[in-house]
Design a protein around this motif. Sequence first.
Motif, PDB file in Angstrom:
ATOM      1  N   GLN A 140      40.663  37.892  36.814  1.00 45.55           N
ATOM      2  CA  GLN A 140      40.562  37.264  38.139  1.00 45.55           C
ATOM      3  C   GLN A 140      40.492  38.291  39.264  1.00 45.55           C
ATOM      4  OE1 GLN A 140      44.048  34.835  37.327  1.00 45.55           O
ATOM      5  NE2 GLN A 140      42.863  32.984  37.721  1.00 45.55           N
ATOM      6  N   ILE A 141      40.880  39.545  38.978  1.00 45.16           N
ATOM      7  CA  ILE A 141      40.883  40.556  40.060  1.00 45.16           C
ATOM      8  C   ILE A 141      39.449  40.885  40.501  1.00 45.16           C
ATOM      9  CG2 ILE A 141      41.553  42.936  40.642  1.00 45.16           C
ATOM     10  CD1 ILE A 141      44.171  41.683  40.170  1.00 45.16           C
ATOM     11  N   GLY A 162      38.467  45.728  44.497  1.00 40.99           N
ATOM     12  CA  GLY A 162      39.728  45.518  45.226  1.00 40.99           C
ATOM     13  C   GLY A 162      39.614  44.630  46.460  1.00 40.99           C
ATOM     14  N   GLU A 163      38.369  44.287  46.886  1.00 47.43           N
ATOM     15  CA  GLU A 163      38.196  43.604  48.188  1.00 47.43           C
ATOM     16  C   GLU A 163      38.920  42.264  48.256  1.00 47.43           C
ATOM     17  OE1 GLU A 163      35.578  44.799  46.410  1.00 47.43           O
ATOM     18  OE2 GLU A 163      35.558  46.698  47.544  1.00 47.43           O
ATOM     19  N   GLY A 164      38.770  41.436  47.190  1.00 45.74           N
ATOM     20  CA  GLY A 164      39.393  40.114  47.176  1.00 45.74           C
ATOM     21  C   GLY A 164      40.901  40.255  47.303  1.00 45.74           C
ATOM     22  N   ALA A 202      46.661  50.361  42.599  1.00 44.76           N
ATOM     23  CA  ALA A 202      47.034  51.133  43.798  1.00 44.76           C
ATOM     24  C   ALA A 202      45.823  51.902  44.323  1.00 44.76           C
ATOM     25  CB  ALA A 202      48.186  52.083  43.476  1.00 44.76           C
ATOM     26  N   ALA A 203      45.049  52.500  43.399  1.00 44.34           N
ATOM     27  CA  ALA A 203      43.847  53.241  43.828  1.00 44.34           C
ATOM     28  C   ALA A 203      42.817  52.251  44.383  1.00 44.34           C
ATOM     29  CB  ALA A 203      43.271  54.037  42.655  1.00 44.34           C
ATOM     30  N   GLY A 204      42.671  51.094  43.706  1.00 46.18           N
ATOM     31  CA  GLY A 204      41.657  50.107  44.082  1.00 46.18           C
ATOM     32  C   GLY A 204      41.901  49.466  45.442  1.00 46.18           C
TER      33      GLY A 204
END
Length: 417
Positions: free
Chosen positions: A99-100, A118-120, A161-163
């Motif tokens: 889902q990420i 990572g935007e969502g 964390a990086a994303g």
Amino acid sequence: MARIVMKFGGTSVANLERIQNVARHVKREVDAGHEVAVVVSAMAGVTNQLVAWCKEAMPQFDQKEYDTVVASGEQVTSGLLAIALQALGVKARSFQGWQIPLRTDSTHGSARIAGIEGEGLISDLKSGTVATIAGFQGVAPTGRIATLGRGGSDTSAVAIAAGVKADRCDIYTDVDGVYTTDPRIVPQARRLEKVAFEEMLEMASLGAKVLQVRSVELAMVHNVRVFVRSSFDAPDAPQIGSNGLPPGTLICSEEEIVEKQVVTGIAYSKDEAQVTLRGVQDKPGVAASVFGPLAAANINVDMIVQNISDDGTTTDLTFTVPVADYERAMAVLSQSKADIGYAKLDGATDVVKVSVVGIGMRSHAGVAAKAFAALAGKGINIRVIATSEIKISVLIDAAHTELAVRTLHSIYGLDHA
Ligand code: ADP
Ligand code: ASP
Ligand code: MG
């Protein structure tokens, strides 16, 4: 305001009461005005049970179905934590790897992370919702669930964390930081304030399972500051100690470490087995004929020693392989006997690799000699030695594990007062 990723391991989410305790740690950060994503492991013991069921159903199980089964533990804890947070009045929503999405390669069972969108997640965090994320899992190119190898939730946390470009990645576990060696076997072990990425990578690769090796690699590449701390500290305890941080260990770049120790820690690993080929022809091409078939069988070779022969004809060759691959390695070498041309094949699984790690070793001579003398003084025989710029490893009998680790820990002045 900061954006932080908090990760809680199996013992920290072992039952509902502990999950409620985790929710209070998370609420503290939310109340402080931070955007928070939380990565969770399965409850302690659950993944082991799921793995055991797969093996029982069929010893050579299908890795894709293994992933379907073992990823389920984290699904439960991510949902329970979201509910526990909602019960405290904190807005929370759970996410599974797909889902990420957290994308992986297709190596089911020990997949590598290929990328994170990572935007969502960032927009959810900005809206004040805490994301409770199932660690250890992602989605393979086929759309199927893939898991990241045992201990993989650490890697999920650092990748997230990086994303999301987090300011910090806090790894909460059942010890209050990284110690000079495993505190379970050496009570004199000391907590380290700061450890350089490179040292932590060696410590983790050489057996300190407090962090999964890949999580440290990722943290180093993306320069994610990782803070290892205890989930058993009271959630409302003061968060700032004398050094500006709560009790724990910061994993950071070498430049941030002012006082570089010659030796930072001692690690040990029982995951290796020794293989010895006796009476091997001492001629060009022999090493290739031994290691070629092992590589073809996907077996990693680690430490290697080869003697120079006395008479110029035959010698002995000793090396280590992962203990899980030992039987296969012996079978491959037996099949290749005629090709390689050796007299006898020997091996041992009751061995342990003990390692001394420290970035200060680069500029200090005599560190190895001190270890060898101390082990000899205790009557411990060294089977194989391997070194790099910042580590010395020795392979010894497993029966001497604790004695060797304690002896080395003490001679380098690591015991606490
Ligand atoms: P989690 O379930 O939170 O991921 P792990 O069991 O994977 O926790 O990792 C924490 C454990 O790592 C500790 O309980 C400790 O026994 C072990 N460990 C091994 N080496 C070290 C070390 N050098 N420092 C701290 N812990 C260590
Ligand atoms: N639950 C998984 C394991 O036990 C992943 C993790 O805890 O990091 O290996
Ligand atoms: Mg772990």
